[in-house]
Scaffold this motif. Sequence first.
Motif, short mmCIF file in Angstrom:
data_model
loop_
_atom_site.label_atom_id
_atom_site.label_comp_id
_atom_site.label_asym_id
_atom_site.label_seq_id
_atom_site.Cartn_x
_atom_site.Cartn_y
_atom_site.Cartn_z
N VAL A 107 1.60 6.34 4.75
CA VAL A 107 0.70 7.19 5.53
C VAL A 107 1.51 7.94 6.56
CG1 VAL A 107 -1.27 7.23 7.09
CG2 VAL A 107 -1.23 5.62 5.17
N GLY B 25 -0.20 8.75 -2.56
CA GLY B 25 -1.17 7.87 -3.18
C GLY B 25 -0.84 6.41 -2.88
N GLU B 26 -1.69 5.52 -3.37
CA GLU B 26 -1.51 4.09 -3.13
C GLU B 26 -0.44 3.47 -4.02
OE1 GLU B 26 -3.72 3.75 0.09
OE2 GLU B 26 -2.98 1.94 -0.88
N ILE C 31 -4.09 16.18 -4.12
CA ILE C 31 -5.13 16.83 -3.35
C ILE C 31 -5.32 18.25 -3.88
CG2 ILE C 31 -5.75 17.66 -1.03
CD1 ILE C 31 -4.33 15.14 0.05
N ARG D 215 0.83 -1.21 0.00
CA ARG D 215 0.00 0.00 0.00
C ARG D 215 0.86 1.26 0.00
NH1 ARG D 215 -5.15 -1.12 1.92
NH2 ARG D 215 -5.66 0.92 1.03
N CYS E 245 -1.50 10.82 -11.77
CA CYS E 245 -1.78 11.14 -10.37
C CYS E 245 -2.72 12.33 -10.32
CB CYS E 245 -0.46 11.46 -9.67
SG CYS E 245 -0.59 12.16 -8.02
N PHE F 282 1.32 13.75 1.50
CA PHE F 282 0.20 12.84 1.36
C PHE F 282 0.48 11.98 0.14
CE2 PHE F 282 -2.90 14.55 4.38
CZ PHE F 282 -2.31 15.76 4.70
N GLU G 43 -12.34 12.30 3.43
CA GLU G 43 -11.04 12.94 3.56
C GLU G 43 -10.37 12.99 2.19
OE1 GLU G 43 -8.82 11.57 6.92
OE2 GLU G 43 -6.93 12.04 5.95
N PRO G 44 -9.81 14.14 1.82
CA PRO G 44 -9.17 14.24 0.50
C PRO G 44 -8.00 13.27 0.40
CG PRO G 44 -8.83 16.25 1.77
CD PRO G 44 -9.75 15.41 2.54
N GLU G 45 -7.77 12.74 -0.81
CA GLU G 45 -6.69 11.80 -0.99
C GLU G 45 -6.05 11.98 -2.35
OE1 GLU G 45 -8.55 7.99 -0.51
OE2 GLU G 45 -9.47 8.07 -2.49
N VAL G 46 -4.83 11.45 -2.46
CA VAL G 46 -4.10 11.43 -3.72
C VAL G 46 -4.48 10.13 -4.43
CG1 VAL G 46 -1.82 11.34 -4.78
CG2 VAL G 46 -2.21 12.77 -2.74
N THR G 47 -4.88 10.24 -5.67
CA THR G 47 -5.25 9.03 -6.42
C THR G 47 -4.28 8.81 -7.57
OG1 THR G 47 -6.81 10.28 -7.78
CG2 THR G 47 -7.69 9.21 -5.83
#
Lengths: 112, 114
Positions: A44, B106-107, B26, A41, B23, B104, B1-5
């Motif tokens: 964080v 991403g996955e 945010i 993953r 990408c 922040f 919650e805002p996220e990086v994709t």
Amino acid sequence: SQQGEEDPQALSIQEGENATMNCSYKTSINNLQWYRQNSGRGLVHLILIRSNEREKHSGRLRVTLDTSKKSSSLLITASRAADTASYFCATVTNNAGNMLTFGGGTRLMVKP
Amino acid sequence: EPEVTQTPSHQVTQMGQEVILRCVPISNHLYFYWYRQILGQKVEFLVSFYNNEISEKSEIFDDQFSVERPDGSNFTLKIRSTKLEDSAMYFCASSDLSRTGELFFGEGSRLTVL
């Protein structure tokens, strides 16, 4: 060794115990950050400690910073199985703009 | 919650092919980054981007790599001619006004070069 080295590389504890991970670095820093990564993953952000701070708390996390020894520690108290992950320290040096330099990480396994 | 994709989550390509990893940072963030993690190794910095230009890059980020912010939302990493050693997880990250603060992530996009 490179900036940001964690110790130990792997740690296995029982649920409820405390986990302590250490990080050493080489050059002067602006701040030091700890990140967590579950297997496969993304990273964080857990906590950030600035070079003029010595200790910081966030929930079950406690981070210390000793700039004279160029080291930091991350303590997770009352660990849970869900804390199982890799933990990385990352430094922002004074001259490196906005670049994070990561250590090799500590793989923490918390057994239920 | 805002996220990086990030997209794609996994891409398999042949050596020599071009790859574009995408990408969406945010929305109110101003600093954008690419990092990579070769399996079992450290997370390594590739490049940072601010105000529509590269602000810093590592030795890894050679002429085969480029970044672009083609519109107001996407941030892309292009590898022109992939090599076997480019196989890694590529992470996009963004941060707000505080350039030395929290990132922040991403996955990640897993790139496999055959």
